[in-house]
Design an enzyme around this catalytic site. Structure first.
Site, PDB file in Angstrom:
ATOM      1  N   HIS A  88      16.324  -1.117  29.413  1.00  0.00           N
ATOM      2  CA  HIS A  88      15.808  -0.080  30.314  1.00  0.00           C
ATOM      3  C   HIS A  88      14.296  -0.165  30.360  1.00  0.00           C
ATOM      4  CE1 HIS A  88      15.497   3.713  32.503  1.00  0.00           C
ATOM      5  NE2 HIS A  88      14.451   3.965  31.727  1.00  0.00           N
ATOM      6  N   ASP A 168      22.210  15.468  33.413  1.00  0.00           N
ATOM      7  CA  ASP A 168      20.897  14.841  33.615  1.00  0.00           C
ATOM      8  C   ASP A 168      20.512  14.808  35.088  1.00  0.00           C
ATOM      9  OD1 ASP A 168      18.542  13.153  32.995  1.00  0.00           O
ATOM     10  OD2 ASP A 168      19.679  11.684  34.146  1.00  0.00           O
ATOM     11  N   ARG A 175      13.408  19.208  37.232  1.00  0.00           N
ATOM     12  CA  ARG A 175      12.124  18.828  36.631  1.00  0.00           C
ATOM     13  C   ARG A 175      11.172  18.270  37.667  1.00  0.00           C
ATOM     14  NH1 ARG A 175      13.921  14.462  33.158  1.00  0.00           N
ATOM     15  NH2 ARG A 175      11.711  14.127  32.759  1.00  0.00           N
ATOM     16  N   SER A 190      16.825  12.349  29.022  1.00  0.00           N
ATOM     17  CA  SER A 190      17.313  11.920  30.334  1.00  0.00           C
ATOM     18  C   SER A 190      17.718  10.453  30.306  1.00  0.00           C
ATOM     19  CB  SER A 190      16.228  12.153  31.387  1.00  0.00           C
ATOM     20  OG  SER A 190      16.595  11.594  32.629  1.00  0.00           O
ATOM     21  N   LYS A 194      22.149   8.771  29.444  1.00  0.00           N
ATOM     22  CA  LYS A 194      22.899   7.841  30.287  1.00  0.00           C
ATOM     23  C   LYS A 194      23.181   6.530  29.559  1.00  0.00           C
ATOM     24  CE  LYS A 194      20.005   8.003  33.825  1.00  0.00           C
ATOM     25  NZ  LYS A 194      19.065   9.113  33.555  1.00  0.00           N
TER      26      LYS A 194
END
Length: 431
Positions: A88, A168, A175, A190, A194
Site C-alpha cells: 500500500h 471506513d 472526514r 482507515s 481494509k
C-alpha cells in the site's frame, strides 16, 4: 420497540474530547452504531474532531481498526496454497509503482492481491491508470480474484469490494468534509482496516513524505508508518514500511496513459531510475516477508519475466497489453528561458496541474481523461539549454492549459548548481 443501546454517543465524544481513552466496548459500539445509522454524522464528526485534537493510544487505535473490520466481511487466502503479500502506498505524484511491482513479485510464485483505488485530487489512482488500457476491467468477483491468484498469473490489481470495512467508507467521506483527514489514528485505521480484512499474509507500506505527499513532514510520516506497522503486527499480518521521498514527482510521467507507458518501460528493463529503484526496493521487501529474501528481482525485470507476467495479468482482466494507449489531441510545451541545471521541481504543483488538465477528479463521480497529463523532459540535477523543453502538458481541451500553467508558476526553476539530493528510500520501519 427498538432495542436499548448500551452506550451514548455524547459520553464517548466527551471521553475523547477531555483527553481520556475510550473504553473498548464503547468504542466498538460507536463504530457499529455509526455504520448502522444510529449514531449521526454530526456526532461522528464531533468524535473525529476530538480524535484529531486529542489523539489515541495504541490500544485504542487497534480497537478502532478491529471494530471497523467487524462491520464487513473478512477474506482468507488460505486455500491458495501460496504466500500472499500486498503493498500500500499513501499516494503521491507520478506514483505508478504498483503497475510494475505486482507482476514482478508474482514472477517468484507469490500471490499479490492488490486491491486498489481511484484518484481524488492531486494523487493519481491505480485503477484510473490501468483503465487506459483498452478492455481492462477493475471490477472482479471474489471468485475471479482467487482464480487469478491461484493460476500462473499470480497477481491481481482490482477494485476492493464494498464488503470490506464498510465503516471506513462512511467515515472517510465524513472526514473529507470535516477537516479531520489528517488525524493519524483515523488515517491508520482507515488504511489498515481494509488491508487486514483483505486477509493477506504480509503487507509492505510505502509511506511518503514531502511536497507531493499526504504527509509533508517526515516526522509525521514516520509516526503514521509506525502506527500502521504496529496495527498490522498486532493483527497477525507481517508488516514493514519504507519511508520514501515525494518532494519531486516520481518518474517522468504524471497522468494515466502516460504512466502506463512508463511502467511498461520499467518492465522492459529500462525506464526512469527512480521508478526502477523504488520498484526493486519494494519487491525485495515484499519477497523477504514471503520467505524469499534472496530473490533476484532485478534479473526478473531485465530478462523479460516481469513483462510476461504483466501481459498475462492484463489479459486475465480482459485488457489488451498490445493495444495503443490514448494520446491527447492538444499539447503545450514549456521551455527553459536560460541554460543551467534544474534546481527545483515541486511535486504538489505538478500533481495539481495534471489534475486540472483532466488527469484527476475533484469529486469521486467525475470521469478522468486518460490521455491528459504531464511529461517531464528534465528533472532536478539535470542540465537544460535555453529554449529546450522542460515539460509537456497534454489535454483534450486547450482551454485547460491556462489553469495548469497557473498551478506551475514558481514550482520549478533553473539555476547554476545542481541541488543536494537525499536518498529516495529514507528509512525502513519494522515492528
Amino acid at each position: 420497540m427498538s432495542a436499548v443501546e448500551p452506550f451514548d454517543a455524547v459520553d464517548v465524544i466527551r471521553a475523547k474530547r477531555d483527553g481520556g481513552a475510550v473504553p473498548e466496548d464503547a468504542l466498538r459500539w460507536m463504530v457499529d452504531a455509526y455504520t448502522r445509522g444510529y449514531v449521526s454524522d454530526a456526532q461522528m464528526a464531533s468524535f473525529a474532531m476530538a480524535v484529531f485534537q486529542r489523539g489515541m493510544e495504541r490500544d485504542e487505535i487497534r480497537v478502532l481498526t478491529d471494530a471497523m473490520i467487524a462491520t464487513g466481511e473478512r477474506m482468507s487466502f488460505a486455500s491458495l496454497g501460496k504466500r500472499t503479500v500486498d503493498k500500500h502506498s499513501t499516494g503521491g505524484v507520478g506514483d505508478k509503482i504498483t503497475l510494475p511491482l505486482a507482476p514482478l513479485v508474482a514472477v517468484f510464485g507469490v500471490a499479490v492481491p492488490q486491491l486498489s483505488g481511484r484518484g481524488l485530487g492531486h494523487t493519481g489512482g491505480t485503477l484510473d491508470k490501468l483503465e487506459s488500457i483498452p478492455g481492462w476491467r477493475a471490477a472482479l468477483s471474489n471468485e475471479e480474484m482467487f482464480a487469478q491468484m491461484k493460476s500462473d498469473v499470480g497477481a491481481v490489481i482490482c477494485a476492493a469490494g464494498s464488503g470490506l470495512a464498510p465503516a471506513d467508507k462512511k467515515l472517510y467521506a465524513l472526514r473529507d468534509v470535516t477537516g479531520t483527514v489528517e488525524a493519524i489514528p483515523l488515517i491508520a485505521s482507515s488504511i489498515m482496516s481494509k488491508k487486514i480484512a483483505e486477509g493477506t499474509d504480509a503487507l509492505v507500506l510505502d509511506v511518503k513524505f514531502g511536497s507531493g505527499a499526504f504527509m509533508q513532514d517526515i516526522d509525521r510520516a514516520r509516526e503514521l508508518a509506525r502506527t500502521m506497522v504496529a496495527l498490522g503486527t498486532d493483527s497477525g499480518v507481517a508488516t514493514t514500511a519504507l519511508l520514501t521521498d515525494m518532494n519531486v514527482p516520481l518518474g517522468r510521467a504524471i497522468g494515466n496513459a502516460n504512466e502506463v507507458r512508463e511502467s511498461v518501460e520499467v518492465l522492459a528493463g529500462a525506464g526512469p531510475a527512480d521508478i526502477r529503484e523504488l520498484t526493486v526496493a519494494l519487491a525485495r521487501e515484499m519477497l523477504a516477508l514471503a520467505g524469499q529474501p534472496d530473490a533476484d528481482v532485478e534479473a526478473a525485470l531485465d530478462d523479460g519475466r516481469a513483462m510476461d507476467q504483466w501481459n498475462a495479468m492484463i489479459r486475465a482482466q480482459d485488457g489488451d497489453p498490445d493495444a495503443a494507449l490514448p494520446t491527447a489531441r492538444e499539447t503545450h510545451v514549456v521551455t527553459a528561458s536560460q541554460s543551467g541545471v534544474v534546481t527545483r521541481m515541486e511535486a504538489l504543483p505538478f500533481g495539481i496541474a495534471a489534475w486540472r488538465l483532466g488527469a484527476g477528479r475533484a469529486r469521486a463521480e467525475d470521469p478522468v481523461i486518460h490521455a491528459a497529463g504531464i511529461d517531464l523532459h528534465v528533472k532536478p540535477g539535470e542540465a537544460v539549454a535555453a529554449g529546450q523543453p522542460v515539460f509537456t502538458l497534454s489535454a483534450e481541451d486547450p482551454a485547460r492549459f491556462a489553469r495548469a500553467l497557473e498551478a506551475l508558476e514558481g514550482a520549478w526553476e533553473v539555476g547554476a548548481e545542481a541541488p543536494a539530493s537525499g536518498p529516495l528510500v529514507r528509512e525502513r520501519i519494522t515492528a
